[in-house]
Design an enzyme around this catalytic site. Structure first.
Site, PDB file in Angstrom:
ATOM      1  N   SER F  15      35.534 -39.986   2.336  1.00 53.42           N
ATOM      2  CA  SER F  15      35.697 -40.405   1.317  1.00 53.42           C
ATOM      3  C   SER F  15      36.237 -41.877   1.078  1.00 53.42           C
ATOM      4  CB  SER F  15      36.964 -39.750   0.244  1.00 53.42           C
ATOM      5  OG  SER F  15      38.194 -39.949   0.970  1.00 53.42           O
ATOM      6  N   ASP F 189      48.416 -40.900  -2.576  1.00 51.54           N
ATOM      7  CA  ASP F 189      48.353 -39.857  -1.770  1.00 51.54           C
ATOM      8  C   ASP F 189      48.471 -40.131  -0.142  1.00 51.54           C
ATOM      9  OD1 ASP F 189      45.773 -40.429  -1.478  1.00 51.54           O
ATOM     10  OD2 ASP F 189      44.997 -38.710  -2.100  1.00 51.54           O
ATOM     11  N   HIS F 192      44.167 -42.188   0.110  1.00 56.28           N
ATOM     12  CA  HIS F 192      42.956 -43.004  -0.500  1.00 56.28           C
ATOM     13  C   HIS F 192      43.577 -44.306  -0.911  1.00 56.28           C
ATOM     14  CE1 HIS F 192      41.488 -38.659  -0.883  1.00 56.28           C
ATOM     15  NE2 HIS F 192      40.094 -39.353  -0.503  1.00 56.28           N
TER      16      HIS F 192
END
Lengths: 214, 214, 214, 214, 214, 214, 214, 214
Positions: F15, F189, F192
């Site tokens: 990601s 978190d 990210h």
């Protein structure tokens, strides 16, 4: 009334029958029968004859012509083994001849209309048959589309006569309403009626099968 | 039939009346009357008595109690000058006593229910009045909420008697259906009926005003 | 062509004019003029007479009657100081008399129609005026709503004659198309035309102001 | 006009042709032809020559190059058996060479462009062919992308000459508009025109086939 | 670098500044600064000079001209008491003169542009001022809109000179990129750049304030 | 700078690489590269070295582990024939061991991590290789997940050493920022990052390949 | 258990309390209490002590600090006349000091925190008071934000001691879970717990008021 | 407590189990277990016995009957190799007999119910089995559907006895709540409970496996 204890009625046709019914079943507890005349028929049968346990199934699909019906006839009608089969079809078969005049491959001419209905009926045996004409909510019987619709309605009447089916002339059923109200108060496009129009169909159907209101 | 040429019927109440009607008007051509018994009543009146030009208006609002009705009574009822006023109210007044037992400020007790209805009726003169009981689609008449609903229905009946209004016992009207079908086949929450239940209400209303099906 | 260098055209009316135009301005670069005949008129003026710098403004609002126009006339028309004012109104004034026959307070009768238009025109001085009749895409001139629309169209024609305005008979402009196509191929509800019908209006307008295609 | 009674016109190309047309058919009653020049052409043909029953089909797909056209040519063009085939292609073939300069595998160079069009045309016999150049709404003819687009337009012109097709120089058609308006008033990205630009294309096409406005 | 410990930078302008920043604050932890050059400037300041605790605020609003800035200047700029004020404005002031040539009331001419900026600057004292020119990603300096934009850029430069502000010629900053890439690879409409273009602005700004990459 | 004229860089990972890139291509003109560090790298390469025509491709997919990479390695990496291959993987391989401790079948242990990366690298020959460690934005190096991430980072470093790849210690790159800001100001978190964190990665990568800011 | 027949509990606080509760009431039959620990507390009270008729109200609002509580304290707390008042506040007061370090006007320092809570408590008399500390699901007690949160928790403890309120140390309640699970298995951002974390809060609260499970 | 270190519990059933769980896995970190009693069981197990590392999996699917369970039993249960298998099924098997009385092909009669459950259990060996009765939140045990549900519950009890499974009489577990609250305060349709009802199920399950609250 002619519909007996535990019998199963199956309605098949186009958008007039469909009215947003559940897919694929077309029956259930809530809005499964759609919001049109099939739902009204069921509601009247259940509320007036609650002890007859009559089962109503809606297999209408918007936009269908007889050509579309034939493609799904076995799965949606024959395999359902209805006790009563109610067929109203032909509006789209005619309408496209006028709304899409140049897309001639989408037109269903009267020969195909008639022959297909005979084939469909022959595949169903053992069901009491109710044939309802297509209609056009147009009071001017000189209108070309109205005339064509009347012609298809006459074909349906002849088929009913040949096959000893119950016959309902829906066009005629709209006459009293049309004598009092302009079409724009019943159906914006003269095809898809509001609740008033669907109640006309309901009453025509129930009267034909001997429904007793009181 | 007792509803005459050109008369205006106004239905007011809670979600049973509302059923998604247009706001603010509550009338019009298409789905303006919602999908419940008010729409069915209109459809039957128009299709069977098209020449009477009867006007039907829906002023139901989901969740309403008599307290809510009073707040909007002048604008939604008095200023509309109806020829017929049809009132069905009380389900939420009772229901919250059982579904939200600790939120006591939301409960409408029987005294407030009775007194408010009298005040509302007194503000409307010149309209023929139809009073419909609240109902609970629960066949067990020992159920506490059913008993309370019956009590409110009795109040409505007494008011009808005092005011010479037409009276409709909707709870009783559901009895034949409930003797054949389990409540879960009519209303998931025993309050909001499907088409079958709305047709029961429709038939009860139309019978009371002398509607002739055929 | 009669529209001169730098002039500003303002179109005002109902949904036929509106067609999704930008709010509140009703003009701009992309789809600001909506997707109807006002956009076509602008596109033809700009593409054929690009050097005239003609400004087109769309102030149509769907559902409007003359009563609605009057409420916004000062802000939407007078304050805009157009060089040309194009007015097409009356379809809803008539339509509701037929689609909502019992909601009589929404009907605009011919006296109100005529008097209101005169009042509106009197507030605008210095603008060249183009008056377009309302229309009904119904070839049967015995249809009651068609007859009423023709009556309102005649009122518009008389006003044009009295005020020396340019006059466009839109009903007549649809005749050639209606002689070849059924109404359902032009407008599902016989009121809101597709691109074909909007081009008929476009051509009628541009012809009247001396537009030269080649 | 050269388009005769009952003939079928098929337009094929990229986003300029597509403009949101219905899929998969690309024809019908309402917005089926999209909102671009194909819809305008149809609207003008139907409203000015309603008795010719001309059928218009839109097979444009946004983003297409000649490579994409070849992949769907048989299904979308050959099997449709059009009487007239109108082809406008090449904008994306050129554009990606400039907007995505490093993704060279997406570039369609002039040889592939030319050879593919010849192959496509050879598959269609019996249809009158109209070839329209790609365009770039950029008045500066020293711009590198404009020069490349002109080069592809010249290829299209040569093909038209070789194949005796009707030829439309769309780039040239935009010249009058571009001499009066900045590109940002016609097409934000200089590729996708607003209504004004689509009317330029409409007029260029109709003039070529002998359309008579009055 | 010239931006000191704890200083607050406020960027104000149009869509180039805005880029979807949070409203009304224009700052925060995640995407609050939008996705354009203001976010890149902040990210580079925080990642290269994390110990300076520099605060970045984005007060851009898409579509703004100097006229719009003046209406919100007190609340959005003066009351924020920035240490640095970065102003980039003028693109819309110019653009509408070309994209909406007839809506002349929306055009901001050079006098209004210049006078307004002087008034705005005079209201802010104590802030270090950075003035950035508007730009047009058009390599052809004969383009009329490019020429007008250059004229407004020159006005900005003169104001910077008069007010001893830092000055950034953004048009010039795009030159290297435009010498290698066609405008369509940087900004579809030649106004709103992609990430590449925003990095050009970022680099121009940071270089001017003495940012040291390594 | 070490990236030469016309070279193609392919970034592959999870990601952190993905960030909403276009699928399936992962390149193009607008937001095709996503909104993360790959987009920033491209923007800086294009804006500072516009004449090198460097092509950047993003093949990140959110949630990927080395097991997922292996399944798509041939199609997404080998067939792309990149000149530079940039691999950052391992965050999910570690994270799930802590966030979903009981779903052990989803955990990628260090042996599988190491062996898989060797297999992947062996399939790519001819590309300059850049290996970036996974990271955890957690300043406490006694945190168990941080320790595990450091262990996987060390594996990546050893592989880089064995294969003569360029190596980037992303965990170390975050240190200056983490010494000034709490993790909650960089990544909610701790995985990210916001724009600040992506710029840290950008700078670490570009520094390694000899990028010259000025 | 200490909560008696018919008592009303009111929970007020931030997102940990809110969890999507109904607005404005914060109570009712279905999901009105949200999906967090307030809903769990109610479910356990109702299912284990159904005969006590305990009323639970949720007045949490996401993002609230003590400053926000003060603004709505009269309407949301005092006017509700609760028998029990449960207050958990402080997470946002602390969090923003770390996640938005430069937006200092949004930081609530310890003095304001303490003084505000005293003012709020003084406005409520007659209610049994339960004070719950804010928490941070971070096992490392050297983390700066954890230390600050512990400091605010100590203030809450002191206030509870001064006012003879029941006191719940939520931070301590999380310890057993944190000794077994990594924070990422409880709360992605270490602030908003999943069901496991909310059950920890539920158990801590119910234990304090003498709830008996069996 | 009887659930040991590292054991895996799998819950399978209908909508009472499902409650919006993740598909296809039915486990994870956030809301993966849905919002019903399975989530509560997991939250209590993790928060009270965090060191046991118990794994909870939810394989409920709304609307399922034993017939549906059999179709997916191998993939969803057998292949999961649970240490504990918790089965609650039968509500839909019974409900449809009353809510859809005429759709008899959807009814699962008691023989099929019993035989199918035996077949399902026989396919699972090595798992500790917990059998939970279906329930109907209807206090009137003369209600026909309640009687039928009790009959199916008795079948489940007999199966538990035969197979030495743990047995939970959920109908009985609801008795205390139903003696204090009307069904409409627990489940609008008497089938799908709110949080209070799910906590009743949670407590019944945890008590059976020896869960110790304190």
């Amino acid at each position: 009334m002619e519909i007996k204890q535990g019998e199963k009625l199956l309605f098949v046709g186009d958008s007039i029958t469909d009215c947003g019914r559940d897919r694929p079943l077309g029956e259930g507890t809530g809005d499964s029968l759609g919001s049109g005349y099939v739902s009204y028929v069921d509601a009247l049968l259940q509320s007036v004859y609650p002890d007859r346990s009559i089962r109503v199934v809606n297999k209408g699909i918007s936009g269908n012509t007889v050509r579309d019906l034939e493609a799904r006839w076995h799965a949606d009608v024959v395999e359902q083994s209805p006790d009563w089969l109610v067929l109203m079809i032909g509006i789209n078969d005619v309408w496209r001849q006028f709304s899409k005049p140049y897309q001639t491959e989408s037109h269903i001419h009267s020969e195909e209309y008639e022959e297909t209905i005979y084939r469909l009926i022959n595949e169903v045996s053992g069901a009491k048959l109710v044939l309802m004409t297509p209609f056009y909510i147009e009071p001017n019987n000189q209108d070309r589309m109205r005339q064509r619709m009347d012609e298809y309605g006459k074909i349906m009447q002849d088929i009913a006569s040949e096959t000893n089916a119950l016959f309902i002339d829906t066009q005629k059923a709209f006459e009293p309403l049309l004598s009092c109200l302009h079409p724009s108060a019943i159906a914006q496009d003269r095809v898809h009626p509001n609740a008033r129009g669907h109640m006309v169909l309901t009453k025509a159907f129930l009267t034909k099968v001997g429904f007793q209101w009181s």
